[in-house]
Design an enzyme around this catalytic site. Sequence first.
Site, PDB file in Angstrom:
ATOM      1  N   ASP A 140       0.317   5.509   5.151  1.00 32.48           N
ATOM      2  CA  ASP A 140      -0.037   4.225   4.529  1.00 32.48           C
ATOM      3  C   ASP A 140       0.296   3.064   5.456  1.00 32.48           C
ATOM      4  OD1 ASP A 140      -0.489   2.165   2.740  1.00 32.48           O
ATOM      5  OD2 ASP A 140       1.114   2.717   1.355  1.00 32.48           O
TER       6      ASP A 140
ATOM      7  N   ASP B 120      -0.625  -0.603  -4.883  1.00 31.06           N
ATOM      8  CA  ASP B 120       0.608  -1.100  -4.263  1.00 31.06           C
ATOM      9  C   ASP B 120       1.272  -2.137  -5.152  1.00 31.06           C
ATOM     10  OD1 ASP B 120       0.747   0.242  -1.678  1.00 31.06           O
ATOM     11  OD2 ASP B 120      -1.150  -0.756  -1.277  1.00 31.06           O
TER      12      ASP B 120
ATOM     13  N   SER C 217      -6.626   1.435  -0.785  1.00 29.19           N
ATOM     14  CA  SER C 217      -5.599   0.602  -1.412  1.00 29.19           C
ATOM     15  C   SER C 217      -6.238  -0.620  -2.049  1.00 29.19           C
ATOM     16  CB  SER C 217      -4.561   0.161  -0.379  1.00 29.19           C
ATOM     17  OG  SER C 217      -3.738  -0.827  -0.967  1.00 29.19           O
TER      18      SER C 217
ATOM     19  N   HIS D 225       2.155   3.274  -5.917  1.00 30.95           N
ATOM     20  CA  HIS D 225       3.213   3.153  -4.907  1.00 30.95           C
ATOM     21  C   HIS D 225       4.106   1.993  -5.317  1.00 30.95           C
ATOM     22  CE1 HIS D 225       4.060   2.166  -0.348  1.00 30.95           C
ATOM     23  NE2 HIS D 225       5.144   2.528  -0.992  1.00 30.95           N
TER      24      HIS D 225
ATOM     25  N   HIS E 266      -5.269   3.947  -4.556  1.00 32.43           N
ATOM     26  CA  HIS E 266      -3.856   3.672  -4.257  1.00 32.43           C
ATOM     27  C   HIS E 266      -3.510   2.279  -4.773  1.00 32.43           C
ATOM     28  CE1 HIS E 266      -0.197   4.268  -1.803  1.00 32.43           C
ATOM     29  NE2 HIS E 266      -0.301   2.988  -1.478  1.00 32.43           N
TER      30      HIS E 266
ATOM     31  N   MET F 213       6.801  -0.430  -4.721  1.00 27.07           N
ATOM     32  CA  MET F 213       7.667  -1.109  -3.747  1.00 27.07           C
ATOM     33  C   MET F 213       8.494  -2.118  -4.531  1.00 27.07           C
ATOM     34  SD  MET F 213       4.892  -1.433  -0.699  1.00 27.07           S
ATOM     35  CE  MET F 213       3.565  -1.123  -1.841  1.00 27.07           C
TER      36      MET F 213
ATOM     37  N   MET G  95       5.430   5.556   5.509  1.00 23.64           N
ATOM     38  CA  MET G  95       4.942   4.197   5.786  1.00 23.64           C
ATOM     39  C   MET G  95       4.699   4.049   7.288  1.00 23.64           C
ATOM     40  SD  MET G  95       4.566   2.638   2.940  1.00 23.64           S
ATOM     41  CE  MET G  95       3.956   1.172   3.764  1.00 23.64           C
TER      42      MET G  95
ATOM     43  N   MET H  15       4.309  -4.520  -5.898  1.00 22.92           N
ATOM     44  CA  MET H  15       5.375  -5.215  -5.144  1.00 22.92           C
ATOM     45  C   MET H  15       6.027  -6.261  -6.034  1.00 22.92           C
ATOM     46  SD  MET H  15       3.275  -5.921  -1.657  1.00 22.92           S
ATOM     47  CE  MET H  15       2.305  -4.637  -0.851  1.00 22.92           C
TER      48      MET H  15
HETATM   49  C1  DX5 Z   1       1.733  -2.004   2.500  1.00 20.80           C
HETATM   50  C2  DX5 Z   1       0.971  -1.162   1.483  1.00 20.80           C
HETATM   51  C3  DX5 Z   1      -0.284  -0.557   2.008  1.00 20.80           C
HETATM   52  C4  DX5 Z   1      -1.309  -1.536   2.461  1.00 20.80           C
HETATM   53  C5  DX5 Z   1      -2.280  -0.868   3.351  1.00 20.80           C
HETATM   54  O1  DX5 Z   1       2.918  -2.408   1.920  1.00 20.80           O
HETATM   55  O2  DX5 Z   1       1.784  -0.115   1.031  1.00 20.80           O
HETATM   56  O3  DX5 Z   1      -0.869   0.342   1.072  1.00 20.80           O
HETATM   57  O4  DX5 Z   1      -1.966  -2.138   1.381  1.00 20.80           O
HETATM   58  O5  DX5 Z   1      -3.176  -1.824   3.757  1.00 20.80           O
HETATM   59  P1  DX5 Z   1      -3.886  -1.757   5.173  1.00 20.80           P
HETATM   60  O6  DX5 Z   1      -4.675  -0.482   5.179  1.00 20.80           O
HETATM   61  O7  DX5 Z   1      -4.725  -2.978   5.154  1.00 20.80           O
HETATM   62  O8  DX5 Z   1      -2.819  -1.750   6.216  1.00 20.80           O
HETATM   63 ZN    ZN Z   2       0.978   1.719  -0.367  1.00 21.00          ZN
END
Ligand code: DX5
Ligand code: ZN
Length: 223
Positions: free
Chosen positions: A180, A41, A14, A72, A39, A74, A142, A43
């Site tokens: 994840d 993320d 990620s 991903h 990956h 969010m 998740m 947000m």
């Molecule tokens: C959380 C994200 C994850 C996160 C994982 O909202 O979707 O992808 O970045 O990070 P680690 O592996 O540090 O928990």
């Molecule tokens: Zn993620």
Amino acid sequence: MKRPDFTRTLIAPSVLAADFANVGAECRAAAEAGADWLHLDVMDGHFVDNISFGSGICEAVDKVTDLPSDVHLMITRPDHYLARFLPFASNITIHVEADCNVGATLARIREAGCGAGISLRPGTSFRLIEPYLDQIDLVLIMTVEPGFGGQAFMPEMLQKIQAAAAARSERELAYHIEVDGGIYAEQARICIEAGANIIVSGTGVFGQPDRRTAIAALRGGEG
Ligand code: DX5
Ligand code: ZN
């Protein structure tokens, strides 16, 4: 259609945990260290209590390696922002809790030639995603509350991985099972045992001094 190999473990670091001042170099290093996907993320500060990055970073990351970009979302309105991410993604995952027509949005992802994924928060029942399992390429379970990297893995989520694997075989469906949040080698091992084949890890890769050893350990190897 050829059925993907769901027994092969893929590692998706990620980018959220990468050094944002050196994202290109970080992604290249992850690719050289054996990552299979990257990956991303995304947000929006509404769907989760954090703002990460948008399609500009996805575009930049998609250019620097040959690895598939696993986006991903969010965000509250994935339907509205979808078109901005499609050119830079191999897969796009949306949340079942998003404020949009989930089925129609998944269909649009696939129509664009992109893999479609569905995800759910730890508190959301697996039953809520069941109606969509025949129109996706990936289920993202998740294993932490979405929003931040570096949180602790929730072992209760192993049941959802098992449910996703059971539904796939009972209904003869074809989707990857991705996990994840809070994943290091030991958590990866138990998730794979429960049926997961794609391992997302932020801190477990970018937070480690030796990324090659970290990725090999997530895969179940010795390094
Ligand atoms: C959380 C994200 C994850 C996160 C994982 O909202 O979707 O992808 O970045 O990070 P680690 O592996 O540090 O928990
Ligand atoms: Zn993620």
